[in-house]
Design a protein around this motif. Structure first.
Motif, PDB file in Angstrom:
ATOM      1  N   ARG A 341       4.429 -14.582 -14.445  1.00 19.76           N
ATOM      2  CA  ARG A 341       3.657 -15.222 -13.374  1.00 19.76           C
ATOM      3  C   ARG A 341       2.572 -14.316 -12.797  1.00 19.76           C
ATOM      4  N   GLY A 342       2.895 -13.042 -12.615  1.00 23.82           N
ATOM      5  CA  GLY A 342       1.913 -12.130 -12.034  1.00 23.82           C
ATOM      6  C   GLY A 342       0.656 -12.059 -12.870  1.00 23.82           C
ATOM      7  N   ARG A 343       0.803 -11.902 -14.182  1.00 24.52           N
ATOM      8  CA  ARG A 343      -0.365 -11.772 -15.045  1.00 24.52           C
ATOM      9  C   ARG A 343      -1.170 -13.068 -15.118  1.00 24.52           C
ATOM     10  N   VAL A 344      -0.496 -14.205 -15.172  1.00 27.68           N
ATOM     11  CA  VAL A 344      -1.209 -15.480 -15.263  1.00 27.68           C
ATOM     12  C   VAL A 344      -1.966 -15.761 -13.964  1.00 27.68           C
ATOM     13  N   PHE A 345      -1.303 -15.578 -12.838  1.00 28.56           N
ATOM     14  CA  PHE A 345      -1.992 -15.812 -11.569  1.00 28.56           C
ATOM     15  C   PHE A 345      -3.143 -14.823 -11.368  1.00 28.56           C
ATOM     16  N   SER A 346      -2.986 -13.595 -11.861  1.00 30.26           N
ATOM     17  CA  SER A 346      -4.068 -12.623 -11.760  1.00 30.26           C
ATOM     18  C   SER A 346      -5.288 -13.079 -12.553  1.00 30.26           C
ATOM     19  N   VAL A 347      -5.053 -13.591 -13.753  1.00 28.28           N
ATOM     20  CA  VAL A 347      -6.164 -14.083 -14.573  1.00 28.28           C
ATOM     21  C   VAL A 347      -6.863 -15.242 -13.877  1.00 28.28           C
ATOM     22  N   GLN A 348      -6.086 -16.162 -13.310  1.00 20.54           N
ATOM     23  CA  GLN A 348      -6.687 -17.302 -12.614  1.00 20.54           C
ATOM     24  C   GLN A 348      -7.470 -16.850 -11.394  1.00 20.54           C
ATOM     25  N   ASN A 349      -6.888 -15.964 -10.595  1.00 23.53           N
ATOM     26  CA  ASN A 349      -7.584 -15.471  -9.411  1.00 23.53           C
ATOM     27  C   ASN A 349      -8.835 -14.687  -9.784  1.00 23.53           C
ATOM     28  N   MET A 350      -8.742 -13.899 -10.846  1.00 23.78           N
ATOM     29  CA  MET A 350      -9.875 -13.107 -11.287  1.00 23.78           C
ATOM     30  C   MET A 350     -11.019 -14.009 -11.754  1.00 23.78           C
ATOM     31  N   SER A 351     -10.697 -15.029 -12.537  1.00 24.59           N
ATOM     32  CA  SER A 351     -11.749 -15.903 -13.072  1.00 24.59           C
ATOM     33  C   SER A 351     -12.456 -16.670 -11.967  1.00 24.59           C
ATOM     34  N   SER A 352     -11.692 -17.179 -10.997  1.00 21.19           N
ATOM     35  CA  SER A 352     -12.327 -17.924  -9.906  1.00 21.19           C
ATOM     36  C   SER A 352     -13.107 -16.995  -8.981  1.00 21.19           C
TER      37      SER A 352
END
Length: 417
Positions: A341-352
């Motif tokens: 979850r940490g890595r996936v949410f980081s990717v989403q937060n980073m992209s937005s």
């Protein structure tokens, strides 16, 4: 309200409030100390640079240690970065270098902390005995509330109190957020079981690739990540450049704040409605209704017909966004394996987070080359087209097909393809 849920939401609210306050207070302080608009812009740009590093590495850290601990440490480091500003000012005097350095340190602390709290949502829902839809709706509503409270509170505080006092106040807010996180039971956001030890840089890169593979192996996650990024592009363009230019050209720049408040009010209403009733209705119905509401709101907003019309479009857009963010948040929580979850949410937060500034830059160029109306209507039409395409994807057609055990699911699970 359950104690676990109360502490989690309070920590989330205070952390978001602190971030919102410093986002306004820091540029004002730079202008006051250095007297340069370009210096304020430089500090904002430099502070945005850690988004990629903080997102990637921070997500890995969140997945390897307790999410509760990650959130606490993030809040403490954020408080220290803010508190360092008045200390440096007292000892050596603040200049562009110090502003940039401390801005970078604060940003590095914020992203992992934000990711950690997002990764804790499912555990908070389970341990508090609260439905995931309700927790997600409450979380989205709190985030929207901070959009209203933060900028206004920062402006008021900077006008009635010395900047040093405001900075100390922001640091205290972050520390209180950390205390609320520390009061949560240790099992909230505990380190996922069964993770092997990471040894060396090669293992680190392997873990990061595995995080991207989770997204790439899930049609739901790919669709949601792209859609979240698209939302960031549209909202950032309207809030960051279209609306400021519109009100400046109209000679009423003071009205810009009312539009931002209208969007936030709509988001609170939409998220609150979903929190109250979302679990009792089919998700696809909520998502499709939100897509229609969002498309209508953006189209109304894009006309720039008059101030009342813009205000109406802002409320409708916010309402659609509040519902959709809640629905997509629930879907994402269910679709991600617990250990990633940490890595996936980081990717989403980073992209937005990265998409917003880029979109503002491109939209500004379109306004300079053509007209404000052209840029605004282009954004509206692009959004309606994107909405129509998204609505026909398999992800949105199958939103009611839940995943029963996300923690046991692998990236290549056939049911999600």
């Amino acid at each position: 309200m359950n104690r676990i849920l109360f502490l989690y939401l309070t920590a989330e609210a205070l952390s978001l409030l602190g971030n919102s306050l410093i986002a306004i207070a820091l540029p004002l302080l730079v202008l006051e100390r250095l007297g340069s608009v370009s210096a304020a812009g430089t500090v904002s740009l430099v502070a945005a640079l850690p988004i990629v590093a903080g997102g990637l590495v921070g997500g890995l850290i969140v997945d390897r240690v307790s999410r509760r601990t990650s959130a606490i440490v993030g809040d403490v480091l954020s408080a220290l970065a803010v508190a360092a500003l008045p200390l440096v000012d007292l000892l050596w005097g603040l200049d562009l270098g110090w502003f940039s350095l401390l801005g970078v340190l604060g940003a590095l602390a914020d992203i992992p902390g934000m990711t950690a709290r997002e990764a804790m949502v499912s555990e908070v829902a389970r341990l508090s005995g609260t439905g995931l839809e309700r927790v997600m709706g409450l979380r989205e509503g709190i985030g929207a509330s901070m959009i209203i409270i933060g900028p206004g509170a920062a402006g008021l505080a900077m006008s009635v109190a010395p900047p040093v006092a405001v900075l100390w106040g922001i640091a205290v807010i972050s520390l209180v957020s950390a205390i609320c996180g520390a009061l949560l039971p240790r099992e909230v956001g505990a380190r996922p079981a069964g993770l092997r030890r990471v040894d060396g840089l090669r293992d680190v890169f392997g873990e990061l690739r595995a995080g991207f593979a989770v997204i790439g192996g899930s049609r739901r996650l790919v669709t949601v990540t792209l859609f979240i990024t698209a939302c960031a592009v549209v909202l950032a363009s309207f809030q960051g450049i279209v609306m400021p230019v519109y009100f400046t050209q109209a000679g009423t720049p003071g009205l810009l704040g009312t539009v931002l408040v209208a969007i936030a009010v709509g988001m609170i209403a939409g998220a609150g409605l979903y929190a109250a009733t979302g679990g009792d209705t089919r998700r696809r119905l909520w998502a499709m209704g939100a897509l229609v509401l969002l498309a209508v709101g953006v189209l109304i907003l894009a006309t720039l017909a008059s101030y009342p019309v813009v205000l109406l479009g802002s409320v409708v857009t916010g309402a659609g966004m509040g519902v959709l963010n809640s629905v997509l948040g629930v879907i994402t929580q269910e679709a991600i394996p617990e250990h990633a979850r940490g890595r996936v949410f980081s990717v989403q937060n980073m992209s937005s987070s990265l998409a917003g500034p880029v979109a503002v830059f491109v939209t500004g160029m379109i306004i300079d080359l053509f007209t404000l109306t052209t840029a605004s209507l282009t954004l509206g039409l692009l959004w309606v087209t994107a909405t129509a395409l998204i609505a026909t994807t398999a992800t949105f057609r199958k939103l009611d097909e839940g995943i029963s055990a996300p923690q046991e699911r692998t990236a290549g699970h056939a049911d999600d393809r």
